[in-house]
Design an enzyme around this catalytic site. Structure first.
Site, PDB file in Angstrom:
ATOM      1  N   ASP A  13     -19.109 -24.382 -19.427  1.00 26.82           N
ATOM      2  CA  ASP A  13     -19.488 -23.076 -19.986  1.00 26.82           C
ATOM      3  C   ASP A  13     -19.181 -22.946 -21.475  1.00 26.82           C
ATOM      4  OD1 ASP A  13     -20.276 -22.379 -17.410  1.00 26.82           O
ATOM      5  OD2 ASP A  13     -18.309 -21.541 -16.923  1.00 26.82           O
ATOM      6  N   LYS A  18     -27.189 -22.829 -24.932  1.00 23.15           N
ATOM      7  CA  LYS A  18     -27.587 -22.245 -26.225  1.00 23.15           C
ATOM      8  C   LYS A  18     -27.786 -23.337 -27.284  1.00 23.15           C
ATOM      9  CE  LYS A  18     -26.879 -20.280 -30.326  1.00 23.15           C
ATOM     10  NZ  LYS A  18     -26.572 -19.220 -31.224  1.00 23.15           N
ATOM     11  N   GLY A  40     -24.709 -23.627 -14.812  1.00 24.09           N
ATOM     12  CA  GLY A  40     -25.407 -22.395 -15.191  1.00 24.09           C
ATOM     13  C   GLY A  40     -25.454 -22.360 -16.695  1.00 24.09           C
ATOM     14  N   THR A 298     -23.249 -18.904 -12.866  1.00 21.25           N
ATOM     15  CA  THR A 298     -23.734 -19.339 -11.556  1.00 21.25           C
ATOM     16  C   THR A 298     -23.176 -18.468 -10.435  1.00 21.25           C
ATOM     17  OG1 THR A 298     -24.058 -21.589 -12.299  1.00 21.25           O
ATOM     18  CG2 THR A 298     -23.761 -21.309  -9.937  1.00 21.25           C
ATOM     19  N   ARG A 301     -18.221 -15.251 -11.129  1.00 20.85           N
ATOM     20  CA  ARG A 301     -16.764 -15.115 -11.120  1.00 20.85           C
ATOM     21  C   ARG A 301     -16.233 -14.859 -12.530  1.00 20.85           C
ATOM     22  NH1 ARG A 301     -14.943 -20.658  -8.331  1.00 20.85           N
ATOM     23  NH2 ARG A 301     -16.766 -21.379  -9.470  1.00 20.85           N
ATOM     24  N   ARG A 303     -14.254 -15.689 -15.619  1.00 22.90           N
ATOM     25  CA  ARG A 303     -13.696 -16.946 -16.133  1.00 22.90           C
ATOM     26  C   ARG A 303     -12.263 -16.710 -16.596  1.00 22.90           C
ATOM     27  NH1 ARG A 303     -19.059 -17.946 -19.680  1.00 22.90           N
ATOM     28  NH2 ARG A 303     -20.359 -18.771 -18.012  1.00 22.90           N
ATOM     29  N   LEU A 330     -17.759 -18.070 -31.709  1.00 24.51           N
ATOM     30  CA  LEU A 330     -16.769 -17.761 -32.753  1.00 24.51           C
ATOM     31  C   LEU A 330     -16.616 -16.242 -32.867  1.00 24.51           C
ATOM     32  CD1 LEU A 330     -14.908 -18.975 -34.911  1.00 24.51           C
ATOM     33  CD2 LEU A 330     -16.791 -18.792 -36.548  1.00 24.51           C
ATOM     34  N   ASP A 331     -17.724 -15.522 -32.635  1.00 25.58           N
ATOM     35  CA  ASP A 331     -17.686 -14.061 -32.704  1.00 25.58           C
ATOM     36  C   ASP A 331     -16.771 -13.448 -31.646  1.00 25.58           C
ATOM     37  OD1 ASP A 331     -19.826 -15.196 -31.054  1.00 25.58           O
ATOM     38  OD2 ASP A 331     -20.223 -13.119 -30.483  1.00 25.58           O
ATOM     39  N   SER A 411     -21.883 -21.280 -33.714  1.00 31.15           N
ATOM     40  CA  SER A 411     -22.680 -20.248 -33.068  1.00 31.15           C
ATOM     41  C   SER A 411     -21.918 -18.930 -33.141  1.00 31.15           C
ATOM     42  CB  SER A 411     -22.945 -20.675 -31.617  1.00 31.15           C
ATOM     43  OG  SER A 411     -23.551 -19.627 -30.928  1.00 31.15           O
TER      44      SER A 411
HETATM   45  P1  GDP Z   1     -23.026 -23.517 -20.602  1.00 33.67           P
HETATM   46  O1  GDP Z   1     -22.803 -23.664 -19.145  1.00 33.67           O
HETATM   47  O2  GDP Z   1     -22.190 -24.466 -21.408  1.00 33.67           O
HETATM   48  O3  GDP Z   1     -24.471 -23.566 -21.011  1.00 33.67           O
HETATM   49  O4  GDP Z   1     -22.500 -22.063 -20.988  1.00 33.67           O
HETATM   50  P2  GDP Z   1     -22.808 -20.692 -20.182  1.00 33.67           P
HETATM   51  O5  GDP Z   1     -24.199 -20.294 -20.441  1.00 33.67           O
HETATM   52  O6  GDP Z   1     -22.350 -20.810 -18.778  1.00 33.67           O
HETATM   53  O7  GDP Z   1     -21.773 -19.724 -20.882  1.00 33.67           O
HETATM   54  C1  GDP Z   1     -21.794 -19.500 -22.243  1.00 33.67           C
HETATM   55  C2  GDP Z   1     -21.983 -17.993 -22.476  1.00 33.67           C
HETATM   56  O8  GDP Z   1     -21.768 -17.719 -23.842  1.00 33.67           O
HETATM   57  C3  GDP Z   1     -23.387 -17.516 -22.183  1.00 33.67           C
HETATM   58  O9  GDP Z   1     -23.318 -16.184 -21.729  1.00 33.67           O
HETATM   59  C4  GDP Z   1     -24.079 -17.581 -23.542  1.00 33.67           C
HETATM   60  O10 GDP Z   1     -25.164 -16.680 -23.653  1.00 33.67           O
HETATM   61  C5  GDP Z   1     -22.949 -17.173 -24.420  1.00 33.67           C
HETATM   62  N1  GDP Z   1     -22.954 -17.696 -25.788  1.00 33.67           N
HETATM   63  C6  GDP Z   1     -23.202 -18.957 -26.229  1.00 33.67           C
HETATM   64  N2  GDP Z   1     -22.917 -19.041 -27.540  1.00 33.67           N
HETATM   65  C7  GDP Z   1     -22.495 -17.817 -27.922  1.00 33.67           C
HETATM   66  C8  GDP Z   1     -22.004 -17.276 -29.142  1.00 33.67           C
HETATM   67  O11 GDP Z   1     -21.889 -17.941 -30.152  1.00 33.67           O
HETATM   68  N3  GDP Z   1     -21.617 -15.955 -29.122  1.00 33.67           N
HETATM   69  C9  GDP Z   1     -21.720 -15.174 -28.013  1.00 33.67           C
HETATM   70  N4  GDP Z   1     -21.350 -13.902 -28.120  1.00 33.67           N
HETATM   71  N5  GDP Z   1     -22.151 -15.660 -26.857  1.00 33.67           N
HETATM   72  C10 GDP Z   1     -22.516 -16.959 -26.811  1.00 33.67           C
HETATM   73  P1  IMO Z   2     -21.798 -25.627 -16.603  1.00 35.87           P
HETATM   74  O1  IMO Z   2     -22.784 -26.749 -16.669  1.00 35.87           O
HETATM   75  C1  IMO Z   2     -17.867 -24.337 -15.322  1.00 35.87           C
HETATM   76  C2  IMO Z   2     -16.295 -26.028 -11.626  1.00 35.87           C
HETATM   77  C3  IMO Z   2     -16.106 -25.123 -10.440  1.00 35.87           C
HETATM   78  C4  IMO Z   2     -14.895 -25.783  -9.801  1.00 35.87           C
HETATM   79  C5  IMO Z   2     -15.175 -27.263 -10.029  1.00 35.87           C
HETATM   80  C6  IMO Z   2     -15.802 -27.971  -8.855  1.00 35.87           C
HETATM   81  O2  IMO Z   2     -22.417 -24.294 -16.495  1.00 35.87           O
HETATM   82  O3  IMO Z   2     -20.779 -25.747 -17.674  1.00 35.87           O
HETATM   83  P2  IMO Z   2     -18.261 -27.957  -7.845  1.00 35.87           P
HETATM   84  O4  IMO Z   2     -19.099 -26.829  -7.320  1.00 35.87           O
HETATM   85  O5  IMO Z   2     -18.880 -28.681  -8.983  1.00 35.87           O
HETATM   86  O6  IMO Z   2     -17.791 -28.880  -6.768  1.00 35.87           O
HETATM   87  O7  IMO Z   2     -16.934 -27.237  -8.408  1.00 35.87           O
HETATM   88  O8  IMO Z   2     -16.020 -27.345 -11.145  1.00 35.87           O
HETATM   89  N1  IMO Z   2     -17.660 -26.049 -12.195  1.00 35.87           N
HETATM   90  C7  IMO Z   2     -17.986 -25.486 -13.367  1.00 35.87           C
HETATM   91  N2  IMO Z   2     -17.246 -24.748 -14.206  1.00 35.87           N
HETATM   92  N3  IMO Z   2     -19.128 -24.647 -15.641  1.00 35.87           N
HETATM   93  C8  IMO Z   2     -19.878 -25.412 -14.824  1.00 35.87           C
HETATM   94  O9  IMO Z   2     -21.097 -25.859 -15.160  1.00 35.87           O
HETATM   95  C9  IMO Z   2     -19.320 -25.836 -13.601  1.00 35.87           C
HETATM   96  N4  IMO Z   2     -19.770 -26.575 -12.558  1.00 35.87           N
HETATM   97  C10 IMO Z   2     -18.734 -26.717 -11.717  1.00 35.87           C
HETATM   98  O10 IMO Z   2     -15.842 -23.796 -10.825  1.00 35.87           O
HETATM   99  O11 IMO Z   2     -13.739 -25.453 -10.529  1.00 35.87           O
HETATM  100 MG    MG Z   3     -22.299 -22.499 -17.501  1.00 33.79          MG
END
Ligand code: GDP
Ligand code: IMO
Ligand code: MG
Length: 422
Positions: A13, A18, A40, A298, A301, A303, A330-331, A411
Site C-alpha cells: 500500500d 498511483k 488493491g 481490498t 481494514r 491500516r 508526503l502531504d 507524490s
Molecule cells: P498500492 O497498493 O501500493 O497501490 O497503494 P493503495 O492504493 O492500496 O494505497 C495507497 C493510498 O494512497 C491510495 O488511497 C491512494 O489513492 C493514495 N495515495 C497515493 N499517493 C498519494 C499521495 O501522494 N497523497 C495522498 N493524499 N494519497 C495518495
Molecule cells: P498491495 O499490492 C498490504 C497482507 C495481508 C496479510 C498478509 C498475508 O495493495 O500493496 P495474504 O492475503 O496475501 O495471504 O495476506 O499480507 N497483504 C497486503 N498488505 N497491501 C497488499 O497489497 C497486501 N496483500 C496482502 O494484510 O498481512
Molecule cells: Mg494496496
C-alpha cells in the site's frame, strides 16, 4: 524509459498504483508478475477512483497492453468481476489484456482453507485478506495446482478439479467447515474460462517478441518487500516473492533485460494484518484515520500506521537493487510537527542497522528516532521540487539519503497530476 521494475519498499500500500499510472505514460506494456487479488492498487483520475486487484493499473491508459504473468494466482470469478466493474467505469478491455496460460488458479476451497486456518490460529493469525492466496501458492509449490491452461481444456479441468475437490473436502470437513460442491464450482469456473479464453496466451513469448521490437515494459509489483515470502517478516507475509526478483520469475523476462528498479515508499509507514511494525504509533494512526486516510483498498481494514523506518527501507533498497525512489503521501505529514524518523533499532541494548530476520526479535526492536521539523502547510499544489516548503524538501532528501537511493518522484496527492518528477 527502458524496462522498469516497480516494487513496494515497505509493507504494501505504498501508492504503487498511483506511481504505475504516472510511469505508464512512458511504457508500452505493464505486467503483474506475482500476488493475486489480495492486492488493491488505487488510481485516482478525473475524480474517479479505480481500484485494481488483478489487472495491471496500466489498463487505464489507452494504447497500453497489460499482462497478467505466470507468477500471479488468479481467481477467475474475481477477475471477471474486475473486468466488468472497469468496463462500467468506461475502460476498454479487449486485446489490451493478456493472461498467462501458466498462471495458477485460486479455487473456492483455497479461500475456505485460508479462512479456516486464520480462524484456527487465533492470536497467531496472519491477518490475511482471505482471498485464498496462501493455499493457492501452496498447491503450486506442491505441484498439485490447477492452471489457466487446464481451465482452457474443459475435460482436463473437470477431471483434475474432481480430484482436488474430493481431497480438499476431506480437509474442510475435518476442520468443521462446509464442503464445496464439485458441480457448482465446475460449472461456474468453466463458464468463467469461456469468457476468459480470448485473453489467455503464452505471455512469455509475447513479452520476448515485444522486447525484440523495442517495446518498454513496466513491472507492477504487488504487496511490499516486507511481505515477501523469503525476505519479509515471516510468517507474517504473503506467499509470493514481492521483491524485484519475482518480476523475472513471474513473467519469464530474464534479469539482464531489466534496466532499472524503482522503489515506492510512503513518507511514513503503514501495514495491514498482523506482524511486527517497529515504528507503529497509535496517535499518528488516529490522526490519519480521522482524516479518512489509511483504510485498506481490498478489505477496508484500518491500516496500522507508524513513522518512516529507514532501517527497513535501507534493507529494501539492498534486496531489490532500488535505483530510484518514489516517495508518496508526503502531504499526509502536512500538519505533523515534529516528524520522527527511525534511523536504527535497539535490541537487547545493541544498536541494529538491519532488521533481524526473526519475527519475534523484530517485534522486540525499539526504534531509535531522529526528529525533524514539519512544514505545517498544505503541499498538494506543489508541482516542482522548489515549490515544496524548505522543511519538506529537507525531509525527503533526508529519507532518501538514509535509504541510499536517488530520489526521482514525489507524490503530494492521489491524483495523476499531483506528482513532482525530479
Ligand atoms: P498500492 O497498493 O501500493 O497501490 O497503494 P493503495 O492504493 O492500496 O494505497 C495507497 C493510498 O494512497 C491510495 O488511497 C491512494 O489513492 C493514495 N495515495 C497515493 N499517493 C498519494 C499521495 O501522494 N497523497 C495522498 N493524499 N494519497 C495518495
Ligand atoms: P498491495 O499490492 C498490504 C497482507 C495481508 C496479510 C498478509 C498475508 O495493495 O500493496 P495474504 O492475503 O496475501 O495471504 O495476506 O499480507 N497483504 C497486503 N498488505 N497491501 C497488499 O497489497 C497486501 N496483500 C496482502 O494484510 O498481512
Ligand atoms: Mg494496496
Amino acid at each position: 524509459m527502458a524496462n522498469t521494475i516497480l516494487v513496494g519498499a515497505q509493507w504494501g500500500d505504498e501508492g504503487k498504483g498511483k506511481i504505475i499510472d504516472v510511469l505508464t505514460a512512458k511504457a508500452d506494456i505493464v505486467v503483474r508478475s506475482q500476488g493475486g487479488n489480495n492486492a488493491g492498487h488505487t488510481v485516482s483520475h478525473r475524480d474517479i477512483k479505480y481500484i485494481l486487484h488483478l489487472i495491471p493499473s496500466g489498463i487505464l491508459r489507452p494504447g497500453k497492453v497489460c499482462v497478467i504473468g505466470n507468477g500471479v494466482v488468479i481467481d477467475p470469478i474475481a477477475l471477471l468481476e474486475e473486468i466488468d466493474v472497469l468496463r462500467k467505469q468506461g475502460i476498454r478491455i479487449g486485446k489490451n489484456l493478456l493472461i498467462s496460460d501458466c498462471a495458477h488458479l485460486v479455487l473456492p476451497y483455497h479461500r475456505m482453507l485460508d479462512e479456516q486456518r486464520e480462524l484456527r490460529q487465533g492470536h497467531t493469525r496472519i491477518g490475511t485478506t482471505k482471498r485464498g492466496i496462501g493455499p493457492a501458492y501452496g498447491d503450486k509449490a506442491a505441484r498439485t495446482g490447477l492452471r489457466m491452461s487446464d481451465l482452457m481444456q474443459p475435460i482436463v479441468f473437470s477431471k483434475k478439479l474432481q480430484a482436488k475437490v474430493t481431497e480438499n473436502n476431506r480437509i474442510l470437513q475435518a476442520l468443521g467447515a462446509k464442503p464445496v460442491s464439485f458441480r457448482e464450482v465446475n460449472e461456474t469456473y468453466l463458464a468463467a474460462g469461456k469468457r476468459l479464453r480470448p485473453f489467455v496466451d503464452n505471455t512469455v513469448v509475447y513479452l520476448h517478441r515485444a522486447m525484440e521490437r523495442g517495446k518498454k515494459i513496466l513491472f507492477e509489483g504487488a504487496q511490499g518487500t516486507f511481505l515477501d515470502i523469503d525476505h519479509g517478516t515471516y510468517p507474517y507475509v504473503t506467499s509470493s516473492n514481492t521483491t524485484a526478483g519475482g518480476a523475472c520469475t513471474g513473467s519469464g523476462v530474464p534479469p539482464h533485460r531489466i534496466d532499472r528498479v524503482v522503489g515506492v515508499m510512503k513518507a511514513y509507514t503503514t501495514r495491514v494484518g498482523e506482524g511486527a511494525l517497529p515504528t507503529e504509533d497509535m496517535q499518528l494512526a488516529q490522526m490519519f484515520h480521522d482524516l479518512g486516510r489509511e483504510f485498506g483498498a481490498t478489505t477496508g481494514r484500518k491500516r496500522r500506521c507508524g513513522w518512516f523506518d529507514a532501517v527497513a527501507t535501507r534493507y529494501a533498497r539492498m534486496i531489490n537493487g532500488i535505483d530510484e525512489l518514489a516517495i508518496t503521501n508526503l502531504d499526509g505529514l502536512d500538519s505533523v510537527d515534529p516528524i520522527r524518523v527511525c534511523v536504527a533499532y535497539r535490541l537487547n541494548g545493541k544498536r541494529l542497522d538491519v532488521p533481524p530476520s526473526d519475527a519475534k526479535q523484530l517485534g522486540n526492536c525499539e526504534p531509535i528516532y531522529k526528529e525533524v521539523r514539519g512544514w505545517n502547510t498544505p503541499i498538494h499544489s506543489a508541482r516542482t521540487f522548489s515549490q515544496l516548503p524548505s522543511a519538506a524538501r529537507k525531509y525527503v532528501r533526508y529519507i532518501s539519503e538514509l535509504t541510499g537511493a536517488k530520489l526521482s518522484m514525489i507524490s503530494v496527492g492521489p491524483a495523476r497530476g499531483e506528482t513532482i518528477i525530479l
